[in-house]
Motif scaffolding. Structure first.
Motif, PDB file in Angstrom:
ATOM      1  N   UNK A 117     -12.230   2.826  -8.809  1.00  0.00           N
ATOM      2  CA  UNK A 117     -11.583   4.201  -8.565  1.00  0.00           C
ATOM      3  C   UNK A 117     -10.157   3.648  -8.886  1.00  0.00           C
ATOM      4  N   UNK A 118      -9.350   4.319  -9.443  1.00  0.00           N
ATOM      5  CA  UNK A 118      -8.035   3.860  -9.581  1.00  0.00           C
ATOM      6  C   UNK A 118      -7.216   4.179  -8.532  1.00  0.00           C
ATOM      7  N   UNK A 119      -6.339   3.265  -8.380  1.00  0.00           N
ATOM      8  CA  UNK A 119      -5.379   3.442  -7.078  1.00  0.00           C
ATOM      9  C   UNK A 119      -4.629   4.655  -6.883  1.00  0.00           C
ATOM     10  N   UNK A 120      -4.416   5.326  -8.205  1.00  0.00           N
ATOM     11  CA  UNK A 120      -3.583   6.602  -8.064  1.00  0.00           C
ATOM     12  C   UNK A 120      -4.468   7.888  -7.913  1.00  0.00           C
ATOM     13  N   UNK A 156      -5.787  -1.389  -9.890  1.00  0.00           N
ATOM     14  CA  UNK A 156      -4.358  -0.902 -10.323  1.00  0.00           C
ATOM     15  C   UNK A 156      -4.239  -0.508 -11.671  1.00  0.00           C
ATOM     16  N   UNK A 157      -3.074  -0.238 -12.261  1.00  0.00           N
ATOM     17  CA  UNK A 157      -2.904   0.381 -13.595  1.00  0.00           C
ATOM     18  C   UNK A 157      -3.635  -0.627 -14.681  1.00  0.00           C
ATOM     19  N   UNK A 158      -3.464  -1.832 -14.288  1.00  0.00           N
ATOM     20  CA  UNK A 158      -4.157  -2.737 -15.313  1.00  0.00           C
ATOM     21  C   UNK A 158      -5.565  -3.144 -14.884  1.00  0.00           C
ATOM     22  N   UNK A 159      -6.348  -2.173 -14.320  1.00  0.00           N
ATOM     23  CA  UNK A 159      -7.708  -2.564 -14.172  1.00  0.00           C
ATOM     24  C   UNK A 159      -7.985  -3.765 -13.134  1.00  0.00           C
ATOM     25  N   UNK A 160      -6.825  -4.173 -12.604  1.00  0.00           N
ATOM     26  CA  UNK A 160      -7.237  -5.489 -11.514  1.00  0.00           C
ATOM     27  C   UNK A 160      -7.587  -4.923 -10.101  1.00  0.00           C
ATOM     28  N   UNK A 167       0.781  -1.187   0.074  1.00  0.00           N
ATOM     29  CA  UNK A 167      -0.028   0.066  -0.163  1.00  0.00           C
ATOM     30  C   UNK A 167       0.990   1.383   0.066  1.00  0.00           C
ATOM     31  N   UNK A 168       1.797   1.095   0.695  1.00  0.00           N
ATOM     32  CA  UNK A 168       2.808   2.402   0.912  1.00  0.00           C
ATOM     33  C   UNK A 168       3.613   2.539  -0.507  1.00  0.00           C
ATOM     34  N   UNK A 169       3.405   1.711  -1.377  1.00  0.00           N
ATOM     35  CA  UNK A 169       3.820   2.008  -2.680  1.00  0.00           C
ATOM     36  C   UNK A 169       3.190   2.920  -3.554  1.00  0.00           C
ATOM     37  N   UNK A 170       1.870   3.211  -3.281  1.00  0.00           N
ATOM     38  CA  UNK A 170       0.992   4.051  -3.894  1.00  0.00           C
ATOM     39  C   UNK A 170       1.208   5.344  -3.494  1.00  0.00           C
ATOM     40  N   UNK A 171       1.149   6.486  -4.248  1.00  0.00           N
ATOM     41  CA  UNK A 171       1.570   8.031  -3.812  1.00  0.00           C
ATOM     42  C   UNK A 171       0.781   8.301  -2.435  1.00  0.00           C
TER      43      UNK A 171
END
Lengths: 460, 460
Positions: free
Chosen positions: A222-225, A247-251, A139-143
């Motif tokens: 919702x996009x994680x970003x 995530x970025x791949x829609x998963x 989780x901490x890898x997301x902005x």
């Protein structure tokens, strides 16, 4: 209102953080009576205990934690304000802290540790078992301030082809289910979310019903970003209760629930008010004197420079003022009424930008509306002030000058109040950021300039 | 940020109210193309259609409603802002309106009609069937802005002695269940709520489990008379998802869900920002020029009078100013920096009162903190300004006077910023109400008085 509230709490007979209770807690703390303290605090919700810790002094807090530290649980920890979080965590016994952290959902752990110093972060991560630690670290890898930080990773999913009976059977078998969940999310074989079903629908539908037949219309991923402010906006606008995060791949990687979104909405509001007022957005009522100075002095110094602009403008008209000293007394009226008008226009614009009611589509119309309103307000004030000024000073031209300056400055205020936040937004900045200082500088400078300029032209 | 947002929306591929869409809608409207208009609007959420109607001009709105009025449903209606609600309702065909209203839950009907004129209220009530009308009329007997107005009356209850299996059987038999519900409320024989069970717990527990064994810890009831702001506070503070509402005898009369509470929280924010800025709290970005004037002019006129106080103070020092005209140029610096400091202190205090972090328990400490911070800020600014003023004007005493006046006014600002809202709250008034005008008047008057007073004493 304060009295009304107290009565309500009594009527409900709910444990709440009343003045009396705070008083009793402090008495028990002073007496070092750990048993009494525990008895007083035990019935309270974690959020109220956290509030209590924020409201007392640093010394009182240290004493309370010395007596009650072993009772600190995850619920209290997550509620503690950032401004005192590090301090509190330092004072809790290491084993209690580890136990408290293990109780929490992944999103709460992330929220708890993301602003801590590295040493404290490490200590907490080490307390978690391996799976949880991996989840938190991911989780901490997301902005920062993104949906990825806000989401919980515990998600209840079902394959697309299931029926209601299969879903119920699954839910009854699993024992890892999150504390709070309101939907079952349907995913395709690649783990892309494609819809969701409320638990109410599952409970009230016939066992053989296909889940795909009872999905909600309001489904949104919702996009994680995505920025957490946008997430809160979406929950409020579309009345979402929970929403899958991809995530970025829609998963599917997690889920955000409305209570987290409500919290963000509340924080964004805090930022708006504090930024509009030109205070550091981390200001808190429990700050020390030095922290308070740190949050405020930079803005005050900045204002010193902008205020010097007014001084420079006025000093150009020293000859005019010498000739008619009444001007010095009257000029703040024009400037201050302009300041209020600018603040009004600004507040409406900043709020409308936050709720996305002010957009590029209607910006032109809103600006024209502001000009119209500024003109009408200016004319009304000019009439009032011009007549009063003329009568009191027995000087018709002075009244005319006052009135004209007022009209000019009301127009400047109305325009500035809406153009400054619109420009900040266009530049990718927060429209509330420092716009208050900006707009009042504008109305001060223009107010003095218009009034003294007209006066030197007409009167002297 | 604007660009980032646009990208996100693209990535999600969700229907949303983009600039391009608004443009297309207006083109279709101008061309009178009802089919195209319907095609454009159909994929949108009701909340977005409502926003669209708010963003366009009155004339455009009339045209859109002429072409699309027959498609207006309950969802769109409930989302429409109060500022244009009456106007929109007038333009929807009567049969469409009746149909739209029949779709709604009782709380949405109450929200829709409570601020309408009586004729429109009657028309809508008549469209409802008898049971619904009675429910709405009963909700309207609770005070404005109370929990009773906010709650929906459709409640899912179970007697205390039921098991999970009985609850599931009941839910599967009933066909009147509300669209959204998250808990089953347990009631005793007198219909007093005594606990609630989440649907998740019901679904994941064994059939023979007693409901009383799996109730939530966080159970809280809300009195129907409670003020809606307090309800929103409770939801946010205690992370409630829904809460039972009880009448004066403690009997269950309805339920409030978190999406309604989030809405109230958002409205309270709006009120805070607008009131702090001295704008009528009904101000909206879609107001007409005249409505805008109506929301703002009264405060501007009030400010005219308070600003006159500054003028009176200054006019007492005309002789001093005549003797040293530089004073006229410098005096706004002291006043304006004081204004900013007062606004800072005020914003923090108003926000802390709203979140109940500033209470009678810690008020004294906060006031002392403000005095300390005001003193440190004042000394720092005095040093900066005193030295600069002394150097630029080559006049040491002038620098000293500037510095001293700055210290006095920073203290006044810090104290005023916290004492004004605390006093308003103590008097049972909204602490945000007009406190901005109040505090800036205080810092203006004191700024001019301290500076000119000291100047006339030391310099002249």
């Amino acid at each position: 209102m304060a009295q009304e509230r107290a009565e309500e709490h009594e009527a409900e007979d709910l444990p709440a953080l009343t003045e009396d209770l705070v008083e009793s807690v402090l008495t028990a703390t002073e007496a070092g009576d750990a048993a009494l303290l525990a008895e007083l605090l035990e019935p309270l919700h974690g959020a109220d205990i956290a509030d209590l810790l924020e409201q007392v002094t640093t010394a009182e807090r240290r004493e309370i934690l010395r007596l009650y530290g072993r009772e600190m649980d995850g619920e209290i920890l997550t509620e503690i304000d950032e401004s005192i979080r590090e301090e509190v965590i330092e004072q809790i016994p290491a084993d209690v802290l580890a136990e408290a952290v293990r109780e929490l959902d992944s999103d709460d752990v992330v929220d708890l540790i993301e602003d801590l110093e590295e040493v404290q972060q490490e200590a907490i991560l080490e307390a978690l078992d391996e799976t949880d630690r991996a989840a938190v670290e991911q989780s901490l890898t997301w902005p920062e301030n993104s949906a990825g930080r806000l989401m919980q990773r515990e998600v209840v999913v079902a394959p697309l082809h299931w029926t209601v009976a299969e879903a119920i059977g699954f839910l009854q078998r699993e024992d890892w289910l999150p504390d709070q969940f309101y939907h079952v999310i349907l995913v395709d074989p690649a783990h892309h979310p494609v819809g969701y079903v409320t638990l109410g629908k599952i409970l009230s539908s016939k066992p053989e019903t296909a889940l795909t037949a009872i999905t909600e219309d309001s489904f949104r991923t919702i996009s994680a970003r995505q920025e957490e402010g946008d997430v809160a906006y979406a929950f409020n606008q579309y009345h979402l209760i929970s929403a899958p995060v991809v995530d970025d791949d829609g998963r599917l990687v997690g889920v955000i629930t409305i209570d987290d979104a409500m919290n963000v909405l509340d924080e964004e509001h805090e930022e708006d008010i504090l930024r509009l007022a030109g205070v550091g957005e981390e200001s808190s009522i429990s700050d020390s004197v030095l922290e308070t100075v740190r949050q405020r002095l930079p803005w005050l110094v900045a204002n010193l420079f902008t205020a010097s602009l007014s001084a420079i403008v006025i000093s150009q008209f020293q000859a005019t003022i010498s000739a008619l000293v009444a001007l010095a007394a009257l000029m703040p009226i024009v400037a201050s009424t302009g300041g209020i008008a600018g603040t009004q226009s600004l507040a409406v614009a900043v709020r409308a930008l936050a709720t996305r009611d002010l957009t590029a589509s209607n910006a032109r119309r809103v600006v024209l509306r502001e000009i119209g309103a500024g003109l009408v307000n200016g004319l009304s004030l000019a009439l009032l002030l011009g007549v009063a000024g003329g009568l009191i000073f027995g000087h018709v031209e002075l009244g005319v000058v006052l009135g004209l300056a007022m009209i000019v400055n009301q127009l400047v205020a109305a325009l500035g109040g809406v153009m400054v936040p619109l420009t900040l937004e266009r530049l990718g900045l927060d429209p509330a950021l420092a716009s208050g200082t900006f707009v009042t500088t504008l109305t001060d400078v223009m107010g003095f300039f218009a009034f003294l300029g007209l006066a030197s032209w007409v009167l002297i």
